[in-house]
Design a protein around this motif. Structure first.
Motif, PDB file in Angstrom:
ATOM      1  N   SER A  88     129.226  18.634  83.537  1.00  0.00           N
ATOM      2  CA  SER A  88     127.960  18.767  82.797  1.00  0.00           C
ATOM      3  C   SER A  88     127.528  17.438  82.189  1.00  0.00           C
ATOM      4  O   SER A  88     126.341  17.224  81.924  1.00  0.00           O
ATOM      5  CB  SER A  88     128.096  19.821  81.700  1.00  0.00           C
ATOM      6  N   GLY A  89     128.493  16.535  81.971  1.00  0.00           N
ATOM      7  CA  GLY A  89     128.144  15.233  81.431  1.00  0.00           C
ATOM      8  C   GLY A  89     127.520  14.295  82.450  1.00  0.00           C
ATOM      9  O   GLY A  89     126.999  13.240  82.087  1.00  0.00           O
ATOM     10  N   LEU A  90     127.555  14.662  83.730  1.00  0.00           N
ATOM     11  CA  LEU A  90     127.013  13.805  84.783  1.00  0.00           C
ATOM     12  C   LEU A  90     125.495  13.916  84.874  1.00  0.00           C
ATOM     13  O   LEU A  90     124.773  12.919  84.818  1.00  0.00           O
ATOM     14  CB  LEU A  90     127.636  14.175  86.130  1.00  0.00           C
ATOM     15  N   ASP A  91     124.991  15.127  85.058  1.00  0.00           N
ATOM     16  CA  ASP A  91     123.551  15.384  85.170  1.00  0.00           C
ATOM     17  C   ASP A  91     123.337  16.880  84.990  1.00  0.00           C
ATOM     18  O   ASP A  91     124.297  17.666  84.999  1.00  0.00           O
ATOM     19  CB  ASP A  91     122.998  14.885  86.515  1.00  0.00           C
ATOM     20  N   PRO A  92     122.086  17.325  84.853  1.00  0.00           N
ATOM     21  CA  PRO A  92     121.842  18.750  84.578  1.00  0.00           C
ATOM     22  C   PRO A  92     122.181  19.686  85.725  1.00  0.00           C
ATOM     23  O   PRO A  92     122.202  20.909  85.524  1.00  0.00           O
ATOM     24  CB  PRO A  92     120.327  18.789  84.294  1.00  0.00           C
ATOM     25  N   HIS A  93     122.432  19.169  86.918  1.00  0.00           N
ATOM     26  CA  HIS A  93     122.590  20.031  88.085  1.00  0.00           C
ATOM     27  C   HIS A  93     124.024  20.127  88.598  1.00  0.00           C
ATOM     28  O   HIS A  93     124.315  20.971  89.450  1.00  0.00           O
ATOM     29  CB  HIS A  93     121.667  19.552  89.210  1.00  0.00           C
ATOM     30  N   SER A  94     124.914  19.269  88.121  1.00  0.00           N
ATOM     31  CA  SER A  94     126.317  19.358  88.505  1.00  0.00           C
ATOM     32  C   SER A  94     127.010  20.382  87.610  1.00  0.00           C
ATOM     33  O   SER A  94     126.763  20.417  86.400  1.00  0.00           O
ATOM     34  CB  SER A  94     127.004  17.997  88.374  1.00  0.00           C
ATOM     35  N   ALA A  95     127.881  21.208  88.190  1.00  0.00           N
ATOM     36  CA  ALA A  95     128.506  22.280  87.405  1.00  0.00           C
ATOM     37  C   ALA A  95     129.768  22.786  88.082  1.00  0.00           C
ATOM     38  O   ALA A  95     129.953  22.618  89.301  1.00  0.00           O
ATOM     39  CB  ALA A  95     127.526  23.433  87.209  1.00  0.00           C
ATOM     40  N   TYR A  96     130.629  23.397  87.270  1.00  0.00           N
ATOM     41  CA  TYR A  96     131.808  24.079  87.783  1.00  0.00           C
ATOM     42  C   TYR A  96     131.490  25.561  87.856  1.00  0.00           C
ATOM     43  O   TYR A  96     130.975  26.144  86.895  1.00  0.00           O
ATOM     44  CB  TYR A  96     133.003  23.843  86.865  1.00  0.00           C
ATOM     45  N   LEU A  97     131.751  26.186  88.993  1.00  0.00           N
ATOM     46  CA  LEU A  97     131.429  27.592  89.203  1.00  0.00           C
ATOM     47  C   LEU A  97     132.720  28.383  89.389  1.00  0.00           C
ATOM     48  O   LEU A  97     133.464  28.137  90.350  1.00  0.00           O
ATOM     49  CB  LEU A  97     130.544  27.757  90.448  1.00  0.00           C
ATOM     50  N   VAL A  98     132.991  29.304  88.463  1.00  0.00           N
ATOM     51  CA  VAL A  98     134.122  30.200  88.656  1.00  0.00           C
ATOM     52  C   VAL A  98     133.781  31.128  89.828  1.00  0.00           C
ATOM     53  O   VAL A  98     132.620  31.198  90.258  1.00  0.00           O
ATOM     54  CB  VAL A  98     134.414  31.012  87.377  1.00  0.00           C
ATOM     55  N   PRO A  99     134.770  31.850  90.387  1.00  0.00           N
ATOM     56  CA  PRO A  99     134.502  32.661  91.584  1.00  0.00           C
ATOM     57  C   PRO A  99     133.283  33.580  91.474  1.00  0.00           C
ATOM     58  O   PRO A  99     132.502  33.699  92.423  1.00  0.00           O
ATOM     59  CB  PRO A  99     135.795  33.464  91.746  1.00  0.00           C
ATOM     60  N   GLU A 100     133.094  34.219  90.298  1.00  0.00           N
ATOM     61  CA  GLU A 100     131.942  35.119  90.146  1.00  0.00           C
ATOM     62  C   GLU A 100     130.630  34.360  90.220  1.00  0.00           C
ATOM     63  O   GLU A 100     129.654  34.810  90.841  1.00  0.00           O
ATOM     64  CB  GLU A 100     132.028  35.875  88.807  1.00  0.00           C
ATOM     65  N   GLU A 101     130.583  33.189  89.588  1.00  0.00           N
ATOM     66  CA  GLU A 101     129.362  32.377  89.612  1.00  0.00           C
ATOM     67  C   GLU A 101     129.098  31.824  91.004  1.00  0.00           C
ATOM     68  O   GLU A 101     127.932  31.731  91.430  1.00  0.00           O
ATOM     69  CB  GLU A 101     129.493  31.238  88.597  1.00  0.00           C
ATOM     70  N   TYR A 102     130.149  31.469  91.704  1.00  0.00           N
ATOM     71  CA  TYR A 102     130.004  30.978  93.076  1.00  0.00           C
ATOM     72  C   TYR A 102     129.420  32.069  93.967  1.00  0.00           C
ATOM     73  O   TYR A 102     128.527  31.809  94.791  1.00  0.00           O
ATOM     74  CB  TYR A 102     131.371  30.527  93.582  1.00  0.00           C
TER      75      TYR A 102
END
Length: 443
Positions: free
Chosen positions: A80-94
């Protein structure tokens, strides 16, 4: 004390092992020279700080925290510190992300991003609770029910907005021009997005609306164009392509849509740091409109894939772009699944139009700028003409009491009855007028 010291040393060893592995992977991807030592590549002092804080949280935080949560939160923070569009997605979010690209998912039907710690509306999707409630591009969501958005990650906010169909959620919104925050109550629904809609504006002039770019958008566009041509004896005088409030979506779909109107030439290319981020897409097929004039409508809610289409058709001199400056999301996100079933959404490249323009934070400037206004009928005049039926002691027409006579509609009444989107929607009205002028000049 010895136990805590042992724990810290073990933690440090484990974490350094993890990061050395990660660092080695990054080095391989970036093709660093083999002679470069790990001590030069890895920030050991910062990693030591990380493991120290990790140990302090485990030991001193007011409540016990699992290693899994701490490490997931650390990964989320990195991305999240990189840019507004990079993110970690847990299995449900993926899984939810994969459902969103196929055209059916649960929620409110709203595309959002982060801005200054708040959730900013990129665009509401057509025929969804968000659009029906009146949310607009540029709205800043500051509360979800009673929870302040400040401090939430984008992933957390999206997860909060999604839920069981039929359940309600209150959104508190700050809107430019409004003195006080606005409150909207939305009912969640299963969002089934039909990404392509089409119709005839007038004989020979078609209208295609693309609300988002999904895996089947290109095929749906071809079907819509075939139907429009069929209704016009196989030929079209002009087309309005409406990309307003289109938040984007699948890159390949944007390429397919652009390709449908271009005989040859570059559509879009991407540039990044790693080798596979360098991509070029060129037109391969025939122009399905055979060169008929086109007007593409965009506004501040047109983002990402819709900007690719507008930029390609503008640079290739294939269409006139009309409306407002677009959103300016010109970055490429790559989904990288992990062995645990989760995924990393990482920004890996930037989009460039055929002429070499970067869309990122710049957007597409329309060829013809239109203010955000709407045509409206004149109010009924205060003076109402007096008719025979209004005169005292007027002569009856001889029909029996209660009997109704069907009066033929005048041309003006017929036109009013048939009044539709192209009249009430000012940009479409202007686009149609421009197409007619271009068709006259062409012939």
């Amino acid at each position: 004390m010895q136990k805590n010291k042992t724990f810290f040393i073990l933690s440090l060893g484990v974490m350094l092992g993890v990061f050395i592995s990660i660092g080695g992977s990054v080095l391989a991807e970036l093709n660093k020279p083999a002679a470069e030592s790990e001590s030069e590549a890895l920030p050991f002092e910062e990693l030591r700080t990380f493991t120290e804080i990790f140990g302090r949280i485990k030991r001193d935080y007011v409540e016990p925290v699992s290693d899994k949560k701490l490490l997931e939160d650390a990964v989320r923070g990195m991305l999240s510190g990189l840019d507004p569009h990079s993110a970690y997605l847990v299995p449900e979010e993926y899984q939810e992300l994969k459902e969103g690209t196929t055209g059916q998912f649960g929620g409110l039907g709203i595309e959002v991003t982060m801005e200054n710690g708040f959730i900013k509306v990129v665009s509401p999707i057509d025929d969804t609770p968000a659009q029906r409630a009146g949310l607009k591009t540029g709205d800043l969501i500051i509360r979800l029910d009673d929870k302040p958005v400040k401090g939430m990650s984008l992933v957390e906010a999206v997860k909060t907005m999604r839920g069981e169909p039929g359940s309600k959620i209150d959104l508190t919104v700050v809107r430019e021009g409004e003195e006080a925050p606005l409150k909207f109550t939305l009912t969640r629904d299963v969002i089934k997005v039909k990404s392509v809609k089409s119709k005839l504006l007038e004989k020979g002039y078609g209208y295609v609306r693309i609300s988002s770019f999904q895996s089947g958008t290109g095929e749906s566009l071809l079907e819509s164009l075939a139907q429009l041509k069929k209704e016009n004896a196989g030929a079209m005088k002009g087309l309005v392509l409406d990309l307003r409030n289109n938040p984007g979506g699948v890159l390949n779909a944007a390429v397919e849509v652009s390709d449908a109107f271009l005989k040859s030439g570059l559509i879009v290319y991407t540039k990044g740091r790693i080798e596979n981020s360098e991509m070029r897409f060129t037109a391969a097929g025939d122009d399905l409109l055979n060169g008929a004039p086109m007007v593409v409508l965009i506004n501040a809610g047109s983002a990402s894939a819709s900007e690719i289409v507008a930029g390609a058709l503008q640079d290739q001199k294939r269409a006139i772009i009309m409306g407002e400056k677009s959103f300016g999301k010109g970055s490429v996100q790559t989904i990288l699944p992990t062995s645990s079933g989760a995924a990393v959404k990482l920004t890996t490249a930037r989009y460039y139009t055929p002429s070499g323009r970067s869309i990122q934070a710049e957007g597409i400037e329309p060829d013809i700028a239109l203010a955000s206004v709407k045509l409206a009928s004149l109010e009924k005049p205060e003076f109402v003409p007096v008719k025979e039926a209004d005169l005292s002691h007027h002569l009856e027409n001889g029909k029996k009491k209660g009997e109704k006579t069907e009066t033929p509609k005048t041309p003006d009444e017929k036109a009013k009855a048939e009044e539709s989107l192209e009249i009430n929607d000012y940009p479409i009205f202007e686009a149609l007028s421009l197409l007619k002028g271009l068709a006259i000049m062409k012939h």
